[in-house]
Design a protein around this motif. Sequence first.
Motif, PDB file in Angstrom:
ATOM      1  N   ASP A   1       0.804  -1.232   0.000  1.00 52.08           N
ATOM      2  CA  ASP A   1       0.000   0.000   0.000  1.00 52.08           C
ATOM      3  C   ASP A   1       0.834   1.279   0.000  1.00 52.08           C
ATOM      4  OD1 ASP A   1      -2.385  -1.230  -0.227  1.00 52.08           O
ATOM      5  OD2 ASP A   1      -3.079  -0.846   1.829  1.00 52.08           O
TER       6      ASP A   1
ATOM      7  N   LYS B   1       2.365   3.457  -4.975  1.00 54.38           N
ATOM      8  CA  LYS B   1       1.413   3.710  -6.062  1.00 54.38           C
ATOM      9  C   LYS B   1       2.180   3.330  -7.331  1.00 54.38           C
ATOM     10  CE  LYS B   1      -1.990   6.839  -4.401  1.00 54.38           C
ATOM     11  NZ  LYS B   1      -1.853   7.607  -3.183  1.00 54.38           N
TER      12      LYS B   1
ATOM     13  N   ARG C   1      -2.505  -2.761  -4.548  1.00 51.78           N
ATOM     14  CA  ARG C   1      -3.882  -2.227  -4.655  1.00 51.78           C
ATOM     15  C   ARG C   1      -3.962  -0.891  -5.375  1.00 51.78           C
ATOM     16  NH1 ARG C   1      -6.792  -3.359   1.068  1.00 51.78           N
ATOM     17  NH2 ARG C   1      -5.225  -1.874   1.820  1.00 51.78           N
ATOM     18  N   HIS C   2      -2.820  -0.317  -5.660  1.00 51.07           N
ATOM     19  CA  HIS C   2      -2.841   0.971  -6.364  1.00 51.07           C
ATOM     20  C   HIS C   2      -2.009   0.859  -7.622  1.00 51.07           C
ATOM     21  CE1 HIS C   2      -4.515   2.453  -2.663  1.00 51.07           C
ATOM     22  NE2 HIS C   2      -3.462   2.015  -2.010  1.00 51.07           N
TER      23      HIS C   2
ATOM     24  N   TYR D   1      -1.676   2.074 -11.687  1.00 54.13           N
ATOM     25  CA  TYR D   1      -2.115   3.060 -12.686  1.00 54.13           C
ATOM     26  C   TYR D   1      -1.306   2.877 -13.963  1.00 54.13           C
ATOM     27  CZ  TYR D   1      -3.752   5.112  -8.349  1.00 54.13           C
ATOM     28  OH  TYR D   1      -4.350   5.296  -7.123  1.00 54.13           O
TER      29      TYR D   1
ATOM     30  N   PHE E   1      -1.649  10.872 -10.513  1.00 49.28           N
ATOM     31  CA  PHE E   1      -2.133   9.866  -9.556  1.00 49.28           C
ATOM     32  C   PHE E   1      -1.241   9.727  -8.330  1.00 49.28           C
ATOM     33  CE2 PHE E   1      -3.218   8.165 -13.876  1.00 49.28           C
ATOM     34  CZ  PHE E   1      -4.585   8.433 -13.832  1.00 49.28           C
TER      35      PHE E   1
END
Lengths: 541, 164
Positions: free
Chosen positions: A392, A395, A423-424, A426, A473
């Motif tokens: 977590d 990113k 979980r992140h 992009y 992001f």
Amino acid sequence: MSETVPKPDELVQIDYRPPVRDWMHTPVQFRRGTFCYAAAPKNLKYLEMPNPRDWQPMDEDWKLPENWREIILEGMRERLEKFRSFRLFMDICVRCGACADKCHFYIGSGDPKNMPVLRAELLRSVYRRYFTLAGRLAPKLAGARDLTVDVLKEWFYYFYQCTECRRCSVFCPYGIDTAEVTMLARELLNLVGCNINWAIEPVANCFRTGNHLGVQPHGFKDSIEFAVDELEDLTGVRVEVPIMKKGAEVLFIMPSADYFASPHYYTLLGYLLLFHHVGLDYTVSAYASEGGNFGLFTSHEMIKRLNDKMYREARRLKVKYLIGGECGHMWRVIHQYMDTMNGPADFLEVPVSPVTGTRFEHAASTKMIHICEFTADLIRHGKLKLDPSRNDHWKVTFHDSCNPARAMGLLEEPRYILRNVARHFYEMPENTIREQTFCCGSGSGLGTDENLEMRLRGGLPRANAVKYVRDRFGVNLLTCICAIDKATLPPLLDYWVPGVEVAGVHELVGNALVMEGEKPRTTDLRGQPLASIQPPEVTHA
Amino acid sequence: MDPGPPLIAVSAAEREAVVGRWLARVLATYPEQTSRFLAREPDRFRNPVGHALREGLPLLFDEVSGAFDVARIEGVLDEIMHIRAVQDFRASEAVGFIFFLKPILREILAASGATLEALDRRIDQLALVAFDLYMKCREKVAEIRVNEARQRLFVLEKAAGRRM
């Protein structure tokens, strides 16, 4: 004196437009920071390659053999006969320009000779002069030119400025593989001893000890044991890493940077946890201790010779098949050259995952699968216990490394893995990823520090897309599956996009894996505290 | 520091003319085929250099004619200087594009006397900011070269530390 001093108004009248000159007659200038140093004679001697001597590209005299022109032209003739693709690539280009603005070096540097069409034209113009009727009779009309020392220097400069990433080939309507044009040009340059140390030294080291860094067997064993100790400290789990175990099911081959450099090392920790987690019967080897094959940046013969050692070791250890680590150009060699050079590897078995029973038919001939294929299959069958919240603090975005993406089509597996272990996630913009991915700017032996300025130019398009997802992001981690990427993207991002780090996909797998008997995990594999145990951020209303 | 009042009122047409001419002159510092590409390709990912100039130059002009907020200027100029600091330019060429503004402003804006002098001073100051940023970039390149060598021997160093 006052008459000669220009007034401020006159000072700003300077014409900054570069002089317009025909590209054929603009000689190369070797400016420090934009080229790689020459191969050291000891490395050439070790490989029994021609013309070992002390020289550097910025020297006036390159100490070429007296008959260098004949050597090159004879080499060209031989290759035109041997490789039909070479003749085709020389003849077929209609200069439509589809590739012109697709090269990261052109985009970043603005140097027109980095347009793939023009870079190839450096070679084609000589081909026409000596191997076509029109070029012999009316060279000027046919776009042909003599092979001179200046032309040779130009070849050296620009063909060691192409990372063989093949992005331009994606856009070529004729399917010209521009990387192969570069490969052949480099082969020709090698015939007269014009090569770069950063490609030749790894090749020589590979011959001597089995890997690019020249790590000897005891050093290899030390590094692996060090990783095992570190993993125990981090996770409380002691894994076993068999070295040269005869009769193991799988021979695992990784790029040597995985056990020596950062951030590669954390990817190694990830592999080791994964294999322990599923109880894979595998071995690593101090002899086949390199996935990378810098032969690809030297000559076809050299590709073959270096690739051969992996299969010889597989035969000696009597394994069933091979799994390869997060290495870039190794996969171009395996998927596009291995089979006709050293294959088919009939003495091995078609890879079958011992955990899921999946048969990897696409590797039926090479008998070698990518670790991402192996891991994605494990996740798909629910065989891994994962806690993605342990990533977590990251990113994540994913950089498609050129060769796994364009040379073997490995596009979905790494993304599938990342979505399951973090979980992140992009994506970068569509025209900068997958088949259209932008190169790191340092592949094919160019990732050396003396060439940093050129690398920063070439890496701009990639960094620019990373910057976009960082700003939009909050992305702080660029993942990739290539050892050269892992070595050269951190400095690239440090310059263009500070605050974004680089990691291998299997580092995040290692973070997320819930191991049997593990101690409560408070840090990731880098020893950084996990987000879930960090004190909550103090916010002010 | 709060930005000051605008130095000179500029109409939209004048702004467009100044910025257009400035951009054209900066693009002309590249070889001809390249300046065409940099000018025409609209996609910011296919053409990051052209994009940085297209976005950045108008904002820099706004600061020169307007409030001259140095923090904002640095934000905009930083991206352009990062690019020009590693391209095939000498230091004077990398920074010199700022001075292109002087004759362009004289041609297009109806400024004279004190206002013109003030504009010139701002352009000079802008060039100095650009030079500082250029030097920062070059220092960063040198620093990166040193750090990179260390990362390649990471495990060796780490292992030596553990065994001590």
